[in-house]
Design a protein around this motif. Structure first.
Motif, short mmCIF file in Angstrom:
data_model
loop_
_atom_site.label_atom_id
_atom_site.label_comp_id
_atom_site.label_asym_id
_atom_site.label_seq_id
_atom_site.Cartn_x
_atom_site.Cartn_y
_atom_site.Cartn_z
N LEU A 1 -2.75 65.48 68.77
CA LEU A 1 -3.82 66.02 68.34
C LEU A 1 -4.76 66.55 69.54
O LEU A 1 -4.70 66.13 70.67
N SER A 2 -5.67 67.38 69.28
CA SER A 2 -6.63 67.78 70.28
C SER A 2 -7.29 66.54 70.69
O SER A 2 -7.72 66.30 71.86
N GLU A 3 -7.82 65.76 69.67
CA GLU A 3 -8.63 64.42 69.92
C GLU A 3 -8.29 63.69 68.84
O GLU A 3 -8.01 63.99 67.53
N SER B 1 0.11 74.42 65.15
CA SER B 1 1.11 75.26 65.27
C SER B 1 0.46 76.66 65.51
O SER B 1 1.04 77.61 65.89
N ALA B 2 -0.66 77.07 64.75
CA ALA B 2 -1.22 78.32 64.71
C ALA B 2 -2.31 78.37 65.96
O ALA B 2 -2.99 79.25 65.71
N GLY B 3 -2.11 77.31 66.57
CA GLY B 3 -3.35 77.33 67.97
C GLY B 3 -4.46 76.89 67.70
O GLY B 3 -5.47 76.97 68.55
N GLY B 4 -4.87 76.10 66.51
CA GLY B 4 -6.21 75.58 66.15
C GLY B 4 -6.43 74.16 66.86
O GLY B 4 -5.48 73.69 67.48
N ARG B 5 -7.51 73.67 66.86
CA ARG B 5 -8.27 72.43 67.10
C ARG B 5 -8.00 71.71 66.07
O ARG B 5 -8.80 71.87 65.27
N VAL B 6 -7.50 70.30 66.66
CA VAL B 6 -7.76 69.32 65.51
C VAL B 6 -8.08 67.88 66.02
O VAL B 6 -7.54 67.51 67.05
N ILE B 7 -9.12 67.48 65.04
CA ILE B 7 -9.39 66.10 65.61
C ILE B 7 -9.26 65.14 64.39
O ILE B 7 -9.63 65.42 63.38
N ARG C 1 -5.13 78.77 58.18
CA ARG C 1 -6.18 79.76 57.87
C ARG C 1 -7.60 78.99 58.81
O ARG C 1 -8.14 79.96 59.32
N LEU C 2 -7.51 77.78 59.04
CA LEU C 2 -8.62 76.96 59.86
C LEU C 2 -8.34 77.67 61.14
O LEU C 2 -9.40 78.13 61.82
N ALA C 3 -7.18 77.54 61.75
CA ALA C 3 -6.91 78.08 62.89
C ALA C 3 -7.06 79.64 63.18
O ALA C 3 -7.88 79.82 64.37
N GLU C 4 -6.55 80.46 62.44
CA GLU C 4 -6.99 81.72 62.25
C GLU C 4 -8.41 82.12 62.37
O GLU C 4 -8.66 83.16 63.25
N LYS C 5 -9.14 81.40 61.77
CA LYS C 5 -10.77 81.62 61.60
C LYS C 5 -11.31 80.84 62.89
O LYS C 5 -12.74 80.94 63.03
N GLY C 6 -10.78 79.98 63.76
CA GLY C 6 -11.22 79.43 64.70
C GLY C 6 -12.03 78.35 64.32
O GLY C 6 -13.13 77.74 65.21
N ILE C 7 -11.80 77.70 63.29
CA ILE C 7 -12.43 76.57 62.55
C ILE C 7 -11.84 75.19 63.15
O ILE C 7 -10.72 75.16 62.75
N THR C 8 -12.48 74.47 63.81
CA THR C 8 -11.90 73.09 64.07
C THR C 8 -11.69 72.18 62.78
O THR C 8 -12.49 72.13 62.01
N LEU C 9 -10.32 71.56 62.69
CA LEU C 9 -9.95 70.80 61.53
C LEU C 9 -10.09 69.31 61.86
O LEU C 9 -9.94 68.97 62.95
N VAL C 10 -11.17 68.65 61.18
CA VAL C 10 -11.44 67.19 61.30
C VAL C 10 -10.83 66.61 60.26
O VAL C 10 -11.15 66.78 58.94
N TYR C 11 -10.15 65.63 60.46
CA TYR C 11 -9.18 64.93 59.30
C TYR C 11 -8.78 63.62 59.71
O TYR C 11 -9.19 62.83 60.64
N GLY C 12 -8.20 62.83 58.70
CA GLY C 12 -8.05 61.46 58.88
C GLY C 12 -7.08 60.85 59.83
O GLY C 12 -6.65 59.72 59.73
N GLY C 13 -6.56 61.72 60.74
CA GLY C 13 -5.62 61.51 61.76
C GLY C 13 -4.23 61.02 61.78
O GLY C 13 -3.52 60.47 62.49
N ALA C 14 -3.72 61.16 60.38
CA ALA C 14 -2.41 60.91 60.15
C ALA C 14 -1.30 61.95 60.51
O ALA C 14 -1.63 62.86 60.43
N GLN C 15 -0.05 61.51 60.74
CA GLN C 15 0.91 62.45 60.74
C GLN C 15 2.15 62.69 59.50
O GLN C 15 2.99 63.28 59.56
#
Length: 139
Positions: A78-80, A55-61, A28-42
Motif C-alpha cells: 500500500l501507499s501507507e 493498479s490504476a495508479g491510485g493512492r491507498v491507505i 474509479r477512485l484512482a481515475e478521479k485522483g481520490i485516495t482510498l482509505v480502507y481496512g488494510g487487508a489483502q
C-alpha cells in the motif's frame, strides 16, 4: 473530495459481481485522483478494491488492528499501512483520514463500521457524506 473510506467484506461474498464492483470502484477512485482509505487487508473485497486502485495508479491507505494482521492478511504493497491497537482506533483513524464514507457489500462488520460514521454524522461530529454502493440489490 480527497479521500474516501470504503467499508467492505474481507471475503469475496456469494456473488462474483461483488468482487467485480469492488474492483471497478477502486479503479474509479484512482481515475478521479481520490485516495482510498480502507481496512488494510489483502483478501476479499477489501483486497480487490485496494489492488484495483493501486493498479490504476491510485493512492491507498490501509488501517488494520494488530490482532487482524494475520487473519485478514495485512496488505504489504500500500501507499501507507497503519497498524493500530483496536477496532475503535481503526475506525477513528479511518474517519479522520477520510472526507466521505462508502459501504460496499459486506457482513456485520461492514455495516457496523458504516452505521457508526453515519451516527456520528447525525450527531454533528462530522458533516462528511455517508453512502452505500448497492451492488445488485445487496442493500
Amino acid at each position: 473530495m480527497r479521500a474516501v473510506a470504503v467499508f467492505c467484506g474481507s471475503s469475496v461474498g456469494s456473488n462474483p459481481i461483488y468482487l467485480q464492483q469492488a474492483e471497478r470502484f477502486g479503479e474509479r477512485l484512482a481515475e478521479k485522483g481520490i485516495t482510498l482509505v480502507y481496512g488494510g487487508a489483502q483478501v476479499g473485497c477489501m483486497g480487490a478494491v485496494a489492488n484495483a486502485c493501486l493498479s490504476a495508479g491510485g493512492r491507498v491507505i490501509g488501517v488494520i488492528p494488530e490482532k487482524l494482521k494475520r487473519v485478514e492478511i495485512a496488505h504489504q504493497n500500500l501507499s501507507e499501512l497503519h497498524v493500530v491497537g483496536t477496532m475503535h482506533e481503526r475506525k477513528a483513524l479511518m474517519a479522520e483520514l477520510a472526507d466521505g464514507f462508502v459501504a460496499l457489500p459486506g457482513g456485520a462488520g461492514t455495516l457496523e463500521e458504516w452505521f457508526e460514521v453515519f451516527t456520528w454524522s447525525q450527531l454533528d461530529y462530522h458533516s462528511k457524506p455517508c453512502s452505500f454502493l448497492n451492488v445488485d440489490g445487496f442493500f
